[in-house]
Structure formats: structure tokens, C-alpha cells
Write an enzyme that holds these catalytic residues in place. Structure first.
Site, PDB file in Angstrom:
ATOM      1  N   ASP A   1     -11.550   2.227   4.012  1.00  0.00           N
ATOM      2  CA  ASP A   1     -11.664   0.766   3.908  1.00  0.00           C
ATOM      3  C   ASP A   1     -13.137   0.352   3.834  1.00  0.00           C
ATOM      4  O   ASP A   1     -13.442  -0.807   3.562  1.00  0.00           O
ATOM      5  CB  ASP A   1     -11.043   0.100   5.148  1.00  0.00           C
ATOM      6  CG  ASP A   1      -9.750  -0.641   4.831  1.00  0.00           C
ATOM      7  OD1 ASP A   1      -9.512  -0.943   3.650  1.00  0.00           O
ATOM      8  OD2 ASP A   1      -8.995  -0.908   5.776  1.00  0.00           O
TER       9      ASP A   1
ATOM     10  N   GLN B   1      -5.500  -1.563  10.209  1.00  0.00           N
ATOM     11  CA  GLN B   1      -4.941  -2.750   9.570  1.00  0.00           C
ATOM     12  C   GLN B   1      -5.318  -3.994  10.384  1.00  0.00           C
ATOM     13  O   GLN B   1      -4.991  -4.093  11.570  1.00  0.00           O
ATOM     14  CB  GLN B   1      -3.415  -2.615   9.437  1.00  0.00           C
ATOM     15  CG  GLN B   1      -2.762  -3.712   8.610  1.00  0.00           C
ATOM     16  CD  GLN B   1      -3.205  -3.719   7.144  1.00  0.00           C
ATOM     17  OE1 GLN B   1      -3.486  -2.674   6.550  1.00  0.00           O
ATOM     18  NE2 GLN B   1      -3.289  -4.898   6.545  1.00  0.00           N
TER      19      GLN B   1
ATOM     20  N   LYS C   1       0.845  -1.205   0.000  1.00  0.00           N
ATOM     21  CA  LYS C   1       0.000   0.000   0.000  1.00  0.00           C
ATOM     22  C   LYS C   1       0.877   1.251   0.000  1.00  0.00           C
ATOM     23  O   LYS C   1       0.613   2.200  -0.723  1.00  0.00           O
ATOM     24  CB  LYS C   1      -0.918   0.001   1.239  1.00  0.00           C
ATOM     25  CG  LYS C   1      -2.014  -1.064   1.198  1.00  0.00           C
ATOM     26  CD  LYS C   1      -2.774  -1.139   2.512  1.00  0.00           C
ATOM     27  CE  LYS C   1      -3.742  -2.309   2.548  1.00  0.00           C
ATOM     28  NZ  LYS C   1      -4.441  -2.478   3.814  1.00  0.00           N
TER      29      LYS C   1
HETATM   30  N1  GUN Z   1      -5.826  -7.065   6.433  1.00  0.00           N
HETATM   31  C1  GUN Z   1      -5.761  -7.816   5.313  1.00  0.00           C
HETATM   32  N2  GUN Z   1      -6.294  -7.151   4.268  1.00  0.00           N
HETATM   33  C2  GUN Z   1      -6.714  -5.960   4.741  1.00  0.00           C
HETATM   34  C3  GUN Z   1      -7.360  -4.835   4.157  1.00  0.00           C
HETATM   35  O1  GUN Z   1      -7.650  -4.789   2.960  1.00  0.00           O
HETATM   36  N3  GUN Z   1      -7.636  -3.800   4.979  1.00  0.00           N
HETATM   37  C4  GUN Z   1      -7.319  -3.832   6.288  1.00  0.00           C
HETATM   38  N4  GUN Z   1      -7.624  -2.774   7.020  1.00  0.00           N
HETATM   39  N5  GUN Z   1      -6.729  -4.854   6.873  1.00  0.00           N
HETATM   40  C5  GUN Z   1      -6.424  -5.906   6.089  1.00  0.00           C
END
Ligand code: GUN
Length: 310
Positions: free
Chosen positions: A129, A106, A62
Site C-alpha cells: 500500500d 485496511q 480486491k
Molecule cells: N481504505 C480505503 N481505501 C483503502 C486503500 O486503498 N488501502 C487501505 N489499506 N485501506 C483503504
């Protein structure tokens, strides 16, 4: 439905996530230009609790994509023994900070924290998200309608399906879909999008949801009737070639780490031989994943535009 595709080729067209992501990123670039002219640099802040090796891989991807595109990416790292009040205060401070446009929690977070309460504490306008109950609830009312955010992986699946729809001039109305997996951040929102009315941004697919307690013969029956198969179950090899309708579109959202000859390998939920039957298929790795990252940036620039009224 898509059987004619197979008369042209013997293997499914593999949807490269990087190609699909490029199209999303061109929209992001246009929005960034508008924001730049107004002196706004979108910033996304992942709240990271402890040191989870798997999360580090996602976060680094990311970060690389955000910095490459010209967004700010600033991790808020918190020790894994954090208590709920401190966790909620951290998010409250980010909610109040006007320089922060997007916040992501996360996942996974340690078990002693209430994930639902933590995710719901993110300001709805910064919830890039799409994990808050408000944004998930908005999704039921309409896909990305109003000021809501669609979770990134379901949005990526939608963008990929829309691109196939445009390329092949497919009408999904009256066709069948199956979603394997019903997690509230991935499987369930994907099913919402597939079944939603096109007037509300959906695909009008008649959609069946299968989950861990669905008997295998029911899964096989649902998959064999499906023109669109999405697997988000986290079960390697769940979708086998003999289940799949020839020419179907198969979107693999599974990310599973397995050991092959003592070596660690990432595989999806879909058996690789499904490529011999399907019309279109997303590979793992390199399918939905890169698109999901692009969707996070897409949601973040939208958040920045809304907050700056641009
Ligand atoms: N953990 C694994 N994939 C994701 C995601 O797309 N967003 C978040 N916040 N945590 C994750």
C-alpha cells in the site's frame, strides 16, 4: 494547453478505469508468469480490524481482482477490541512469514489503535500500500525508485496521466496542476508525483495543493489555471465546470456516498458537468477505483519478485 482537443468534440473523453486497469494487468500477468515458472504464487494479506461495511466493499473488489489474476488473497480478520500489542504482533508475524509477499492494513481502523504506528509496523518490503514512512519518504526522493512502493491510488492517477500523455503526445513540463486534498496516503503523494522531476519518475507539473482551509476563491483561481486537476478532497461537487480550464485533464479521486431521492449513491468530487469543459475526465464510479485495485496487484507481484529475487 489542451484546448485543441475540444475543437474535436463537445464532451471530455471519459477514462474508463477498466481499460486503464487492463494495461496495468498485462504487466502483472507477465510478472506472474515469471513467478509461476519459479514456483512462487504471490500472496497479499489485508489485515482487517472489525466489520466496517465500507471496507467490505473495497476488500471484496480486491479479492475478486486478485483471484481472477491468479494471486492469493487471505484476509486476517481481527476483532475490533484488539489492543495495540496484539495488533503489532499480528503484523510482526506476517512480516516474518515467507509465504506472505504483501500486507495491507485496511483503513479505517478503530480510533483506540494508533494508525501511524500500525501502518509503520509493516515491513517496508511487504508494504504494497506504500503507507509506511519509509515508502512515503522514498517517494519524495524518487517515484518508485529503488525498492520502494508507491501508494496505489497515487500510482493509479500517475498511470492514467501517463496513458493520456502517450495517447496525446503531451509534454507536461511547464504546465500547471492543482491537487485538492492533502491526506498523507492520497493527496500529498499525488502532489509529490505531479511535481517530481521526470528523471525521478514524476511529471514536472508546477503543482498547487489546496486543502480544507484554502479560501474558495484561491481554489477557483488555482483550478482555473490548471492543465491537470486532481481532486482527492472527499467533497461532492467541489470542482465545478465554471472553474475548469477548457481542455484540462480532470482526475477525480473522491469517493463520496450521498443520498439522492432517499437512495444511496457514490459520487466523486467533480461535478458531472465538468465533462462539458474538460478534455479528459475520470468518472466516479469506474474511473480511478478499478485502476487502484490493479495497482495493488502490480505492487504485490513486484514485492514477490523482489523477495524471491526473480
Ligand atoms: N481504505 C480505503 N481505501 C483503502 C486503500 O486503498 N488501502 C487501505 N489499506 N485501506 C483503504
Amino acid at each position: 494547453m489542451f484546448a485543441s482537443l475540444l475543437t474535436k468534440r463537445s464532451l471530455a473523453t471519459l477514462i474508463k478505469g477498466q481499460d486503464a486497469a487492463k494495461k496495468i494487468m498485462s504487466q502483472v500477468s507477465q510478472d506472474l508468469e515469471l513467478l509461476q515458472k519459479a514456483g512462487v504464487k504471490p500472496k497479499v494479506v489485508p489485515v482487517v480490524v472489525g466489520d466496517v461495511a465500507e471496507s467490505r466493499i473495497y476488500l471484496d473488489r480486491k479479492r475478486a481482482a486478485a483471484l481472477k489474476a491468479g494471486l492469493e488473497f487471505e484476509e486476517k480478520i481481527i476483532p475490533d477490541n484488539v489492543d495495540m500489542p496484539t495488533m503489532l504482533k499480528t503484523i510482526e508475524d506476517l512480516n516474518a512469514d515467507p509465504s506472505v509477499h504483501g500486507i495491507i492494513v485496511q483503513l479505517p481502523i478503530p480510533k483506540h489503535l494508533d494508525e501511524q504506528v500500525v501502518c509503520n509496523s509493516v515491513d517496508v518490503t511487504k508494504d504494497v500500500d506504500g503507507f509506511t514512512c519509509r515508502n512515503l519518504g522514498n517517494l519524495v526522493q524518487g517515484v518508485g525508485l529503488g525498492d520502494s512502493f508507491v501508494p496505489c491510488t497515487p500510482l493509479a492517477a500517475l498511470k492514467i496521466l501517463q496513458q493520456i500523455q502517450q495517447t496525446e503526445d503531451i509534454d507536461f513540463m511547464g504546465k500547471n496542476a492543482v491537487v485538492a486534498g492533502r491526506s498523507h496516503n492520497v493527496g500529498l503523494p499525488i502532489a509529490m508525483i505531479l511535481q517530481a522531476d521526470h528523471i525521478k519518475g514524476g511529471l514536472d507539473l508546477t503543482t498547487t495543493i489546496c486543502h480544507r482551509y484554502t479560501p474558495n476563491e484561491q481554489l477557483v483561481e488555482a483550478v482555473s489555471k490548471a492543465d491537470v486537476v486532481v481532486s482527492a478532497a472527499g467533497v461532492p461537487g467541489l470542482i465545478k465546470p465554471e472553474f475548469v480550464k477548457p481542455g484540462a485533464i480532470v482526475i477525480d479521486v473522491g469517493i463520496n456516498r450521498i443520498k439522492v431521492d432517499g437512495k444511496s449513491k457514490i459520487v466523486g468530487d467533480v461535478h458531472p458537468d465538468v465533462a462539458k469543459v474538460a478534455g479528459y475526465m475520470t468518472p466516479v464510479p469506474g474511473g480511478v477505483g478499478p485502476c487502484t485495485v490493479a495497482c495493488l496487484l502490480y505492487n504485490t507481484v513486484i514485492a514477490a519478485r523482489r523477495q524471491s529475487q526473480i
